[in-house]
Scaffold this active site. Structure first.
Site, PDB file in Angstrom:
ATOM      1  N   LYS A   1      -9.619 -11.116 -40.630  1.00 42.86           N
ATOM      2  CA  LYS A   1     -10.168 -10.684 -39.343  1.00 42.86           C
ATOM      3  C   LYS A   1     -11.245  -9.617 -39.527  1.00 42.86           C
ATOM      4  O   LYS A   1     -11.875  -9.204 -38.563  1.00 42.86           O
ATOM      5  CB  LYS A   1      -9.054 -10.122 -38.451  1.00 42.86           C
ATOM      6  CG  LYS A   1      -8.061 -11.174 -37.940  1.00 42.86           C
ATOM      7  CD  LYS A   1      -7.191 -10.572 -36.855  1.00 42.86           C
ATOM      8  CE  LYS A   1      -5.849 -11.242 -36.713  1.00 42.86           C
ATOM      9  NZ  LYS A   1      -5.901 -12.604 -36.244  1.00 42.86           N
TER      10      LYS A   1
ATOM     11  N   HIS B   1       1.957  -8.909 -30.483  1.00 38.99           N
ATOM     12  CA  HIS B   1       1.791 -10.223 -31.112  1.00 38.99           C
ATOM     13  C   HIS B   1       3.162 -10.580 -31.695  1.00 38.99           C
ATOM     14  O   HIS B   1       3.900  -9.700 -32.129  1.00 38.99           O
ATOM     15  CB  HIS B   1       0.759 -10.070 -32.244  1.00 38.99           C
ATOM     16  CG  HIS B   1       0.347 -11.334 -32.909  1.00 38.99           C
ATOM     17  ND1 HIS B   1       1.154 -11.991 -33.801  1.00 38.99           N
ATOM     18  CD2 HIS B   1      -0.807 -12.051 -32.839  1.00 38.99           C
ATOM     19  CE1 HIS B   1       0.514 -13.061 -34.248  1.00 38.99           C
ATOM     20  NE2 HIS B   1      -0.670 -13.126 -33.688  1.00 38.99           N
TER      21      HIS B   1
ATOM     22  N   ASP C   1       0.459  -1.923 -35.913  1.00 38.58           N
ATOM     23  CA  ASP C   1      -0.197  -3.205 -36.168  1.00 38.58           C
ATOM     24  C   ASP C   1      -1.702  -2.963 -36.025  1.00 38.58           C
ATOM     25  O   ASP C   1      -2.207  -2.784 -34.915  1.00 38.58           O
ATOM     26  CB  ASP C   1       0.306  -4.243 -35.161  1.00 38.58           C
ATOM     27  CG  ASP C   1      -0.433  -5.577 -35.283  1.00 38.58           C
ATOM     28  OD1 ASP C   1      -1.382  -5.665 -36.088  1.00 38.58           O
ATOM     29  OD2 ASP C   1      -0.062  -6.518 -34.562  1.00 38.58           O
TER      30      ASP C   1
ATOM     31  N   CYS D   1      -0.180 -16.060 -29.347  1.00 37.83           N
ATOM     32  CA  CYS D   1       0.992 -15.521 -30.061  1.00 37.83           C
ATOM     33  C   CYS D   1       1.545 -14.283 -29.361  1.00 37.83           C
ATOM     34  O   CYS D   1       2.014 -13.346 -30.022  1.00 37.83           O
ATOM     35  CB  CYS D   1       0.685 -15.207 -31.523  1.00 37.83           C
ATOM     36  SG  CYS D   1       0.158 -16.641 -32.448  1.00 37.83           S
TER      37      CYS D   1
ATOM     38  N   GLN E   1      -6.114  -5.765 -35.065  1.00 36.18           N
ATOM     39  CA  GLN E   1      -7.280  -5.817 -34.172  1.00 36.18           C
ATOM     40  C   GLN E   1      -8.038  -4.490 -34.147  1.00 36.18           C
ATOM     41  O   GLN E   1      -9.065  -4.398 -33.483  1.00 36.18           O
ATOM     42  CB  GLN E   1      -6.837  -6.188 -32.746  1.00 36.18           C
ATOM     43  CG  GLN E   1      -6.164  -7.543 -32.634  1.00 36.18           C
ATOM     44  CD  GLN E   1      -7.127  -8.709 -32.866  1.00 36.18           C
ATOM     45  OE1 GLN E   1      -8.346  -8.565 -32.764  1.00 36.18           O
ATOM     46  NE2 GLN E   1      -6.579  -9.865 -33.186  1.00 36.18           N
TER      47      GLN E   1
END
Lengths: 433, 149
Positions: free
Chosen positions: A251, A148, A225, A390, A228
């Site tokens: 999220k 991303h 990261d 993104c 997700q």
């Protein structure tokens, strides 16, 4: 804390009836869109929130609102307590100690915090303790082609500011990470490796261990990261053995405006601050200031107190249902999505077929632009994301400028997936392709 | 007609396929200009090239681009309308198109001025798609202002 609905039957997989009960906790999912039931398949962009989450925020404002870490009155004490309890709850949710979780505005700010702190260290700030964070010409930062933009651009900028070189692990034309190149790409010059746990486009789960092993071999820092992964999978930062992880609140059923950075305590305490000002200092005179240890060192200014409390409520809600069970349900939905979409004429699903995935599936309908696909699905009450998500470099590698992405969460039903597949199946006819 | 059918009127779907004016050609004109426009939200992009004669009348328009049916159809319709149009008339037409796009579905387009571009009135009900419809027009405007011999 306001009540979290009891779904606890943590030994068994989530059943359809249990998911229906969970779905009922989400007011917004009961509101029709364009005259039809809402099928929300855009949780990869942001999740919906159960009532308990925004009720917690409201309850905080009604009963405990005050500035934290200052003032001696009762509300200030209550607010500070809730704020720090929230940190403990969220830290425990990812297997961290509470002093290892720094509140940020979002995951993007968390990644920028590391980038700017390292940049400050490279400019000589932070004294000898920060020496290990200094980057200079000849040093390398390694990312992947999956990232991303939030886990790419801060490292591009860090490279520009320090003279270091940015390198990346490429993907195959299917979007599979080239793990076979890791040994070659990770050298004594590699100082930091930033990579995603789960691709926000493809939904594929990264083999974190391989990256960590490669990093440990040369003493490079690892930045994961978790945007997700934390909402969808059980994540234990100690078991993953990473140095830093960024993730966002919105999220994972939490409010907007808050995210967090996990960092090993010994690293955070040695890093120079990023944002400076009130609440992060010990002694200040007109020439200089001394800083508190982490996490306060990175929390300048009045913090997101209500949001932290609300995010902790979200983490407790997820915890009560059980992340293992949520992950298994979403894997099930993801499989239905993959199978259903792959069987449609003129529909191509992106991503390697053999990699483990969460319930996120990007696809294209041949001859119809993703924007038009998304518009058509919206007219049927189905919310998906269209565009480059993104992640322009990944799309370039896949040979497209945009895709349509369906992404699930714990409140999605098998009927939601069936509705999407039926609607995608009629897109080409509508556009006369 | 439901909102989706108003958005995707047949004339729009037809133009999205026909793509009048694409691909790019080298204009044999007194002055020529080019502009590349990009929609950062979706990655759509278009390159428009215009040719103008000594009287500032458009002699040619061509383009290449990648995007949704709205942006491609809009470029195609514009390419059909523009040749023979003077610079001032284009600016008047552009104003009318822009005003229609900002109307949130309330405008009654003047078909005398807008011709086939009036079909885009349905787009104005979808704020997220207005930029798609405007992309080629903005590119043509920039190409015209940048035109030199």
């Amino acid at each position: 804390m306001t009540s979290v609905t009891g779904h606890a039957d943590t030994q068994h997989p989530l059943s359809s009836s249990e998911v229906a009960r969970i779905k009922a906790d989400f007011e917004i999912l009961e509101h029709p869109i364009n005259g039809t039931d809402l099928v929300y398949l855009d949780s990869g962009a942001t999740s919906q929130k159960p009532r308990c989450v925004y009720e917690a925020e409201q309850h905080y404002y009604e009963t405990a609102n005050a500035a934290v870490h200052r003032g001696a009155h009762s509300l200030a004490v209550e607010a500070t307590e809730l704020f720090e309890q929230a940190r403990e709850t969220v830290a425990s949710f990812i297997g961290a100690r509470s002093n290892e979780v720094v509140w940020t505005s979002n995951a993007t700010e968390a990644l920028n915090l590391i980038s700017y702190s390292l940049s400050n260290a490279s400019a000589g700030l932070g004294g000898s303790a920060a020496e290990r964070f200094r980057l200079t010409r000849g040093d390398e930062i390694l990312v992947t082609e999956l990232e991303h933009h939030a886990n790419l651009i801060p490292w591009q900028e860090l490279a520009f500011r320090t003279g270091a070189t940015l390198r990346y692990v490429p993907v195959t034309e299917d979007g599979a990470l080239r793990y076979d190149l890791l040994d070659e790409l990770v050298t004594e010059s590699t100082k930091l490796i930033a990579f995603t746990h789960v691709s926000n486009v493809l939904g594929t789960i990264t083999d974190v261990e391989r990256f960590v092993q490669a990093a440990r071999r040369v003493g490079a820092l690892t930045v994961l990261d978790g945007c997700q992964s934390v909402p969808h999978l059980p994540v234990d930062v100690k078991a993953l053995d990473i140095d830093f992880m960024a993730f966002s609140g919105h999220k994972m059923l939490g409010p907007t405006g808050i995210g967090a950075l996990y960092g090993r305590a010994e690293l955070l305490d040695a890093m120079p601050p990023f944002l400076t000002g009130g609440s992060m200092i010990t002694v200040v005179d007109m020439e200089h200031a001394e800083y508190l240890p982490s996490p306060q060192r990175f929390e300048a200014g009045t913090q997101r107190i209500a949001q932290a409390h609300s995010l902790a409520t979200a983490a407790s809600y997820l915890d009560e249902i059980g992340m293992e069970r949520i992950a298994a349900w979403e894997e099930h939905l993801g499989t239905l999505l993959l199978e259903g979409l792959s069987q449609l004429d003129g529909v191509r699903v992106f991503g390697p077929t053999d990699a483990p995935r969460i319930g996120t599936v990007p696809f294209e309908v041949m001859g119809v632009h993703p924007h038009d696909v998304g518009q058509y699905l919206d007219s049927r009450g189905i919310a998906v994301r269209v565009g480059h998500h993104c992640a322009q470099p990944l799309h370039r590698a896949l040979g497209v400028t945009a895709t349509t992405r369906a992404s699930t969460y714990l409140y999605n039903t098998e009927e939601d997936v069936a509705a999407l597949i039926a609607a995608v199946g009629s897109v080409r006819e509508y556009f006369g392709v | 007609m439901n909102e989706l059918d108003q958005l995707y009127q047949q004339v729009i779907l037809d133009h999205a396929k026909r793509r009048v004016g694409s691909p790019l050609v080298e204009p044999a004109a007194a002055a020529q200009g080019e502009s590349h426009q990009h929609n950062p939200i979706c990655g759509d992009q278009i390159r428009v090239r215009v040719g103008l004669d000594e009287q500032n009348v458009f002699t040619s328009v061509s383009w290449e681009g990648e995007g949704c049916s709205i942006s491609m159809a809009s470029a195609s319709v514009l390419s059909e309308m523009l040749p023979g149009m003077g610079r001032d008339q284009f600016l008047t037409t552009l104003d009318a198109f822009r005003e229609m796009m900002r109307s949130k579905g309330t405008a009654t387009p003047d078909e005398e001025v807008l011709e086939d571009a009036a079909a885009f009135v349905g787009v104005s009900k979808f704020p997220a798609r207005v930029k798609c419809a405007m992309l080629a027009w903005v590119a043509a405007e920039a190409a015209m202002f940048g035109a030199s011999s």
